[in-house]
Design a protein around this motif. Structure first.
Motif: not given
Length: 307
Positions: A190-191, A162-164, A121-126, A301-302
């Motif tokens: 990345t998971i 993966r999201r960047t 999700p977006d909230r995983a990014f600091f 955040a993660i």
């Protein structure tokens, strides 16, 4: 009648006075002895009866005059023969278990490992600290997560998702919105499939060791960069930090005579790997303190996302 008595008296021999006194004394002694025996029997019966009823404690005989006296030692009280000694406390019994039996030790079972996430999700990014914000919103893009390392390919077949994103920041001492930023991150999360994320960091370390020097693509004339691992700890479950150094160039590609330094940190938290690749802005170099601070925010955040 008197004649008969005289005749009878004449035929009998009279006892002399001494004999009569002797017989009288004997009879008196017999009567006295018999009375004494009777009295003794009566007294003995009374004494025996009194002893049966109660035996008086003997009274102490006072010492003769002039004899020094000493205090008697204290006599410890004799415990009552009928007193019952306290029994040891009985431990409480558990339902279904007999008293006196030792309860079995609880079976220790290892907690089930947390399940790996399947989406990011977006909230995983600091979020940047307020002093580092430029007013430019982060943008999710399909970017490379790592710089090239002599053609090495980090396996991607174990990737779940993966999201960047591209994140632009400024240093705290510099002005914010409307001014030139100080750097950018290619920030990825990345998971990996369960148990494979640690293999990714091992292969990344080896790729950096195997590529101490490489040619940089583009540029005229071509330039070279050097890569080396840096000591790193205290981020996530494990981390890899390395630097990439290359000759600096201006916006026209002309050499500036100053080396550009880029820092790349990969951090593993369980089956998740996040990478911060600091890419600078118009020939600026990475600041280690800034990268460290943003790395800590990324881990926090993660962890909050994973719970």
């Amino acid at each position: 009648m008197y004649r008969s008595l005289a005749t009878d008296a004449d035929t009998r021999e009279l006892v002399v006075p001494d004999v009569l006194r002797h017989q009288a004394d004997r009879r008196a002694r017999l009567r006295a002895a018999g009375g004494a025996v009777a009295v003794a029997l009566v007294v003995g019966g009374v004494m025996i009866g009194g002893q049966v009823v109660a035996v008086p404690s003997p009274k102490p005989v006072p010492p003769p005059a002039g004899t020094p006296t000493f205090p008697s030692p204290p006599v410890s009280p004799t415990p009552d023969a009928t007193a019952v000694s306290p029994s040891p406390p009985t431990p409480p019994t558990t339902a279904g278990r007999s008293p006196g039996t030792t309860p079995a030790s609880p079976r220790v079972t290892s907690a089930a490992p947390p399940r790996s996430p399947t989406s990011i999700p977006d909230r995983a990014f600091f979020a940047l600290a307020p002093a580092n914000r430029t007013g430019i919103a982060p943008e999710f893009r399909d970017l490379d997560a790592l710089p090239g390392l002599c053609g090495a390919r980090i396996p991607s077949e174990t990737v779940v998702q993966r999201r960047t994103r591209l994140l632009i920041y400024k240093l705290p001492q510099n002005p914010g919105e409307g001014y030139v930023p100080d750097g950018t991150y290619a920030h990825s999360i990345t998971i990996y499939r369960s148990g494979r994320a640690d293999d990714v960091l091992k292969e990344l370390r080896q790729a950096v060791r195997d590529c101490p020097v490489q040619k940089r693509p583009g540029g005229d004339p071509p330039s070279r960069s050097t890569q080396r691992l840096l000591a790193d700890s205290g981020y996530g479950d494990e981390s890899v930090l390395f630097e990439v150094r290359s000759p600096g160039q201006d916006v026209n590609g002309d050499p500036t005579g100053v080396e550009d330094v880029r820092l790349v940190r990969a951090i593993r938290i369980g089956d998740v790997v996040t990478i911060l690749w600091e890419q600078g802005w118009e020939n600026t170099s990475s600041q280690r303190a800034q990268v460290d601070a943003d790395s800590r925010r990324a881990v926090a955040a993660i962890r909050a996302w994973l719970g």
